[in-house]
Scaffold this motif. Structure first.
Motif, PDB file in Angstrom:
ATOM      1  N   GLU A 193       0.831  -1.199   0.000  1.00 42.20           N
ATOM      2  CA  GLU A 193       0.000   0.000   0.000  1.00 42.20           C
ATOM      3  C   GLU A 193       0.870   1.256   0.000  1.00 42.20           C
ATOM      4  O   GLU A 193       2.010   1.239   0.435  1.00 42.20           O
ATOM      5  CB  GLU A 193      -0.919   0.002   1.225  1.00 42.20           C
ATOM      6  N   LYS A 194       0.252   2.326  -0.489  1.00 43.85           N
ATOM      7  CA  LYS A 194       0.950   3.605  -0.595  1.00 43.85           C
ATOM      8  C   LYS A 194       0.733   4.422   0.675  1.00 43.85           C
ATOM      9  O   LYS A 194      -0.407   4.752   1.012  1.00 43.85           O
ATOM     10  CB  LYS A 194       0.406   4.361  -1.808  1.00 43.85           C
ATOM     11  N   THR A 250       1.437  11.160   2.078  1.00 46.40           N
ATOM     12  CA  THR A 250       2.427  12.232   2.186  1.00 46.40           C
ATOM     13  C   THR A 250       1.632  13.497   2.492  1.00 46.40           C
ATOM     14  O   THR A 250       0.408  13.512   2.293  1.00 46.40           O
ATOM     15  CB  THR A 250       3.217  12.413   0.872  1.00 46.40           C
ATOM     16  N   ARG A 274      -1.435  14.512   0.505  1.00 46.51           N
ATOM     17  CA  ARG A 274      -1.839  13.445  -0.426  1.00 46.51           C
ATOM     18  C   ARG A 274      -2.209  12.188   0.342  1.00 46.51           C
ATOM     19  O   ARG A 274      -1.371  11.602   1.024  1.00 46.51           O
ATOM     20  CB  ARG A 274      -0.683  13.136  -1.374  1.00 46.51           C
ATOM     21  N   ALA A 305      -3.170   8.441   1.605  1.00 46.29           N
ATOM     22  CA  ALA A 305      -2.638   7.099   1.360  1.00 46.29           C
ATOM     23  C   ALA A 305      -3.619   6.309   0.505  1.00 46.29           C
ATOM     24  O   ALA A 305      -4.749   6.737   0.271  1.00 46.29           O
ATOM     25  CB  ALA A 305      -2.447   6.385   2.698  1.00 46.29           C
ATOM     26  N   SER A 306      -3.202   5.131   0.052  1.00 45.12           N
ATOM     27  CA  SER A 306      -4.165   4.220  -0.584  1.00 45.12           C
ATOM     28  C   SER A 306      -5.061   3.648   0.518  1.00 45.12           C
ATOM     29  O   SER A 306      -4.673   3.602   1.692  1.00 45.12           O
ATOM     30  CB  SER A 306      -3.425   3.116  -1.343  1.00 45.12           C
ATOM     31  N   TRP A 327      -3.953   1.205   3.241  1.00 44.43           N
ATOM     32  CA  TRP A 327      -3.122   1.783   4.296  1.00 44.43           C
ATOM     33  C   TRP A 327      -3.996   2.214   5.473  1.00 44.43           C
ATOM     34  O   TRP A 327      -3.757   1.862   6.628  1.00 44.43           O
ATOM     35  CB  TRP A 327      -2.331   2.963   3.740  1.00 44.43           C
ATOM     36  N   ASN A 363       4.612  -3.939   4.937  1.00 37.79           N
ATOM     37  CA  ASN A 363       4.182  -3.314   3.686  1.00 37.79           C
ATOM     38  C   ASN A 363       5.285  -3.466   2.637  1.00 37.79           C
ATOM     39  O   ASN A 363       6.357  -2.881   2.768  1.00 37.79           O
ATOM     40  CB  ASN A 363       3.898  -1.826   3.927  1.00 37.79           C
TER      41      ASN A 363
END
Ligand code: NAD
Ligand code: NA
Length: 395
Positions: free
Chosen positions: A74-75, A78, A81, A83-84, A87, A108
């Protein structure tokens, strides 16, 4: 920040931490009121952050107080922005699990790699000793082979002939015919390399050779069959070949675990809206009609209801009710003759004009946005949220 859905085609680029948390809490509540007698105690879930894998982690933890290790890709967020969604799901799950005194840690990274496998093994050895269950619930379009470094891409194509049928763009509700050209070259082998059973077997081989699997150990991977309508593009297409391979791998795994009485199973699950399935042509139209029919019959299930039934009425029950090919079936309600006959009738009538009435396009859309934490009941989307959420047990 205020986070709104931003979609591009079949994906949503943003996700909402509070909505994702609410989805997880709803699933936890469902399992608390449907606990699993004699369920698993120490569980590794590969693909643990969304869909069927997340539901499996929650069912293990809250159904029978299992310690869980989750692996996913998962992303992280930031500044500014999000996360996916997996997450945020994992963050919410672990925060709640820790509050409730449950062991929960996560890794992860790329589950197909040797590094992530080694890291996971070390965590099991350090913290859990032996595990009694591995859920394998990866859905990925690509896989880099850990030994050769070769990068495989899976494709969703028919084999041999062009497939032509209706599909719906669920954003606009437009029903139209699409044609998908047959696969070519190495498409079949590549798809098997990504979504077949090789990686599942690698995980189990590694864990077995390190002696971290307990007596009577079980492992389960998820498969799909579906109706004749989608057969050419799904079960008899490239992805179906990968599922055939996955299903055959279950028997190989069982053979390799004889000395500990271990078992490898495939569970065939119901069609549901997930990030993986929304990308498959024709499936969204089928799901819209299926949801309508199953809701009318009072037998609609989401991921959590499916996995709760898998644990309570199959895996940890007296009788696995295996089919002729040795598979567990929790797609049994989807595949009932009366349900399929109704869906087929509706399919013939489905147009842009009729679909809002004869299908459950709203249900489809709601489920799609829910995947990303949007349109979740009880969430105030006008409220400022902190996107920088950490996963407490992330290693
Ligand atoms: P999903 O997209 O919700 O979940 C995929 C999971 O895999 C996520 O946790 C993701 O982080 C993880 N993942 C992907 N690539 C990874 C990588 N390289 N390393 C580590 N983790 C990675 O998908 P899903 O629909 O829950 O699918 C899970 C399984 O269930 C698949 O085998 C799918 O074919 C099967 N299935 C799905 C349906 C359906 O309708 N959605 C029906 C029956 C069976
Ligand atoms: Na999953």
């Amino acid at each position: 920040m205020i986070i709104e859905p931003r979609t591009r085609g079949f994906i949503c680029l943003t996700s909402h931490p509070v909505g994702c948390e609410q989805n997880v809490l709803n699933q936890i509540d469902y399992i608390k009121s449907n606990p699993v007698a004699n369920g698993p105690k120490k569980v590794l879930v590969i693909g643990a952050s969304t869909g069927f894998g997340l539901a499996s982690r929650i069912t293990s933890a809250y159904g029978s107080n299992a310690s869980t290790i989750g692996v996913f890709f998962e992303k992280p967020p930031t500044e500014g922005r999000p996360a996916s969604p997996g997450w945020y799901n994992s963050a919410a799950f672990e925060a709640q699990a820790h509050k409730d005194g449950l062991y929960a840690k996560s890794i992860n990274g790329d589950a197909f790699s040797n590094e992530i496998k080694a890291q996971t093994l070390k965590l099991i050895q350090d913290d859990l000793g032996k595990i009694d269950m591995v859920i394998y619930s990866l859905a990925s379009p690509v896989r880099t082979h850990p030994d050769t470094g070769e990068r495989f891409k899976s494709v969703l194509k028919p084999i041999g002939e062009t497939f032509t049928n209706n599909t719906v763009d669920f954003h606009t509700g437009v029903v139209k015919e699409i044609s998908i050209e047959p696969c070519s070259g190495d498409d079949i082998d590549n798809t098997i390399a990504v979504m077949g059973g090789e990686d599942w077997k690698m995980w189990i081989d590694l864990l077995k050779s390190a002696d971290v699997l307990s007596e009577d150990f079980k492992t389960v991977a998820y498969s799909y069959i579906g109706p004749s309508l989608t057969e050419a593009v799904y079960r008899k297409g490239t992805i179906g070949r990968a599922k055939d391979h996955l299903e055959a791998t279950a028997f190989e795994i069982t053979d390799s675990l004889k000395d500990i009485n271990g078992k490898g199973y495939v569970s065939v699950n119901k069609a549901l809206v997930t990030q993986a399935s929304s990308a498959i042509p024709v499936i969204p139209l089928y799901i819209s009609l299926l949801y309508k029919v199953m809701k009318e019959e009072g037998i609609h299930e989401g991921c959590i209801e499916q996995i709760e039934r898998l644990f309570n009425e199959r895996l940890y029950a007296e009788d696995l009710q295996l089919d002729e090919q040795g598979r567990i079936r929790v797609d049994d309600w989807e595949m009932r003759d009366d349900i399929q006959a109704k869906v087929l009738e509706l399919w013939k009538e489905a147009t842009t004009e009729t679909l809002p009435n004869i299908g459950d396009l709203d249900g489809y859309k709601t489920d799609f946005f829910n995947l990303f934490g949007f349109n979740v009941d009880g969430v105030d989307y006008d409220k400022d949220v902190n996107e920088m959420v950490a996963i407490p047990g992330l290693q």
